[in-house]
Design a protein around this motif. Structure first.
Motif, PDB file in Angstrom:
ATOM      1  N   HIS A   1       0.821  -1.211   0.000  1.00 25.12           N
ATOM      2  CA  HIS A   1       0.000   0.000   0.000  1.00 25.12           C
ATOM      3  C   HIS A   1       0.855   1.262   0.000  1.00 25.12           C
ATOM      4  O   HIS A   1       0.436   2.308  -0.519  1.00 25.12           O
TER       5      HIS A   1
ATOM      6  N   ASP B   1      -3.418   6.317  -2.032  1.00 23.31           N
ATOM      7  CA  ASP B   1      -4.535   6.839  -2.825  1.00 23.31           C
ATOM      8  C   ASP B   1      -4.389   8.302  -3.240  1.00 23.31           C
ATOM      9  O   ASP B   1      -4.533   8.621  -4.435  1.00 23.31           O
TER      10      ASP B   1
ATOM     11  N   TRP C   1      -1.842   8.854  -6.194  1.00 19.15           N
ATOM     12  CA  TRP C   1      -2.226   8.383  -7.525  1.00 19.15           C
ATOM     13  C   TRP C   1      -3.461   9.093  -8.043  1.00 19.15           C
ATOM     14  O   TRP C   1      -3.650   9.217  -9.256  1.00 19.15           O
ATOM     15  N   GLN C   2      -4.304   9.594  -7.154  1.00 16.53           N
ATOM     16  CA  GLN C   2      -5.404  10.436  -7.600  1.00 16.53           C
ATOM     17  C   GLN C   2      -4.871  11.742  -8.187  1.00 16.53           C
ATOM     18  O   GLN C   2      -5.414  12.270  -9.160  1.00 16.53           O
TER      19      GLN C   2
ATOM     20  N   ARG D   1     -20.095   4.812  -3.623  1.00 16.21           N
ATOM     21  CA  ARG D   1     -19.330   3.927  -2.753  1.00 16.21           C
ATOM     22  C   ARG D   1     -20.218   3.001  -1.929  1.00 16.21           C
ATOM     23  O   ARG D   1     -19.794   1.954  -1.476  1.00 16.21           O
TER      24      ARG D   1
ATOM     25  N   LEU E   1     -11.108   4.640 -11.186  1.00 15.26           N
ATOM     26  CA  LEU E   1     -10.521   4.684  -9.841  1.00 15.26           C
ATOM     27  C   LEU E   1     -10.809   3.408  -9.072  1.00 15.26           C
ATOM     28  O   LEU E   1      -9.920   2.852  -8.411  1.00 15.26           O
ATOM     29  N   SER E   2     -12.039   2.914  -9.168  1.00 11.21           N
ATOM     30  CA  SER E   2     -12.397   1.672  -8.478  1.00 11.21           C
ATOM     31  C   SER E   2     -11.631   0.488  -9.049  1.00 11.21           C
ATOM     32  O   SER E   2     -11.191  -0.396  -8.299  1.00 11.21           O
TER      33      SER E   2
ATOM     34  N   TRP F   1      -8.668   0.581 -10.491  1.00 15.95           N
ATOM     35  CA  TRP F   1      -7.277   0.698 -10.036  1.00 15.95           C
ATOM     36  C   TRP F   1      -7.137   0.241  -8.582  1.00 15.95           C
ATOM     37  O   TRP F   1      -6.214  -0.496  -8.251  1.00 15.95           O
ATOM     38  N   GLU F   2      -8.043   0.667  -7.742  1.00 15.32           N
ATOM     39  CA  GLU F   2      -7.987   0.268  -6.335  1.00 15.32           C
ATOM     40  C   GLU F   2      -8.080  -1.249  -6.191  1.00 15.32           C
ATOM     41  O   GLU F   2      -7.431  -1.830  -5.318  1.00 15.32           O
ATOM     42  N   ARG F   3      -8.865  -1.878  -7.029  1.00 12.78           N
ATOM     43  CA  ARG F   3      -8.986  -3.343  -6.955  1.00 12.78           C
ATOM     44  C   ARG F   3      -7.714  -4.027  -7.427  1.00 12.78           C
ATOM     45  O   ARG F   3      -7.290  -5.041  -6.862  1.00 12.78           O
TER      46      ARG F   3
ATOM     47  N   VAL G   1      -4.598  -4.035  -4.860  1.00 12.84           N
ATOM     48  CA  VAL G   1      -4.787  -4.644  -3.541  1.00 12.84           C
ATOM     49  C   VAL G   1      -3.805  -5.800  -3.360  1.00 12.84           C
ATOM     50  O   VAL G   1      -3.588  -6.605  -4.275  1.00 12.84           O
TER      51      VAL G   1
END
Length: 290
Positions: A88, A93, A96-97, A224, A240-241, A243-245, A248
């Motif tokens: 992480h 977050d 990268w945002q 969300r 964004l979702s 990328w977050e997945r 992980v």
């Protein structure tokens, strides 16, 4: 405009059609003729890497203090084990945002910059094939942003895991790490293409930037919750979702909750957004007048 003309390659013979490589060369010159391109991309890359490295260094310091051989006073419980995910730290977050906004903005400038300056008329007079012009823009932007994303992703991962080598730092051979590095690298060209599409639709600097921030960051935040499946699925369909997945750590993954996004679906989201962005840019530019 003068800088572009000064750097322009030799003119084609009269009546000769511009080939795609000529369009690529022209778009490359346009992109780098603005000094702000180098400064924005360079400063953005260093900022993203710096945030991630700072996260790793802070965690390393806390872990070092936690492992000091000290006995707690009588009656005072020992400190609980620090929950820590080394992967992480390379993909914080906010960092990268920020990269998403920067790359999308530069992608938008490639399109709306010519419209606001009026240079787009010259471009289309020289090359009436608007589809080829957008294809050349997309190719150049994608190549530049892929290089940037790979540099930022690889550097962030390498430096952060080096700082955490004594505290569970990871290598590319560990589960999920190569996928995370790849997904982070591809996020830059993906967002740049989305910015191009927004710039083609809005054709205004401030409006395009606000629209792309809302699309990439605010819309996912609105979806969300898990109360309604349709809302969650809309959120899952955002870059964004996805990328977050993909970033992980599979060995430290938390409960995904209801209606989770799978790895395969996340890659599909990447591909669908990139394809749709180019298609929208081509459609809008071909259908609307200059």
């Amino acid at each position: 405009m003068t800088a572009v003309l000064d750097k322009a390659p030799a003119r084609l013979p009269a009546g000769a059609a511009a080939r795609f490589r000529h369009l690529l060369a022209a778009e490359w010159i346009k992109l780098w003729s603005l000094r702000s391109t180098c400064w924005v991309l360079g400063a953005g890359a260093l900022t993203v890497i710096g945030i991630n490295v700072n996260s790793a260094a802070s965690n390393a310091n806390r872990l070092a203090r936690q492992q000091l051989p000290s006995e707690p006073p009588p009656g005072v419980p020992a400190r609980p084990e620090l929950l820590f995910d080394p992967l992480h730290t390379a993909f914080v977050d906010p960092a990268w945002q920020l990269l998403m906004v920067i790359t999308a903005t530069v992608g938008g400038i490639v399109v709306f910059g010519e419209y606001t300056s009026g240079m787009i008329r010259t471009t289309f007079i020289a090359v009436p094939d608007r589809q080829a012009v957008i294809a050349a823009k997309a190719t150049v932007v994608s190549a530049v942003m892929l290089t940037l994303g790979t540099l930022v992703s690889g550097t962030s991962f390498g430096v952060t895991q080096m700082l955490l080598r004594e505290y569970g730092g990871l290598s590319l051979g560990d589960p999920g790490t190569l996928r995370a590095v790849t997904a982070a690298a591809l996020l830059a060209p993906l967002c740049a293409l989305v910015g191009m599409a927004v710039g083609a639709v809005v054709r205004h600097a401030a409006g395009s930037i606000v629209a792309v921030i809302a699309l990439l960051l605010l819309v996912p935040a609105l979806f969300r919750g898990e109360r309604y499946r349709w809302g969650k699925e809309i959120g899952n369909a955002m870059p964004l979702s996805a990328w977050e997945r993909l970033v992980v750590n599979p060995e430290r993954a938390r409960d995904p909750g209801k209606y989770p996004l799978t790895i395969t679906e996340a890659w599909i989201v990447y591909g669908a957004w990139a394809t749709a962005a180019v298609a929208i840019a081509v459609f809008v530019v071909r259908r609307r007048d200059v």
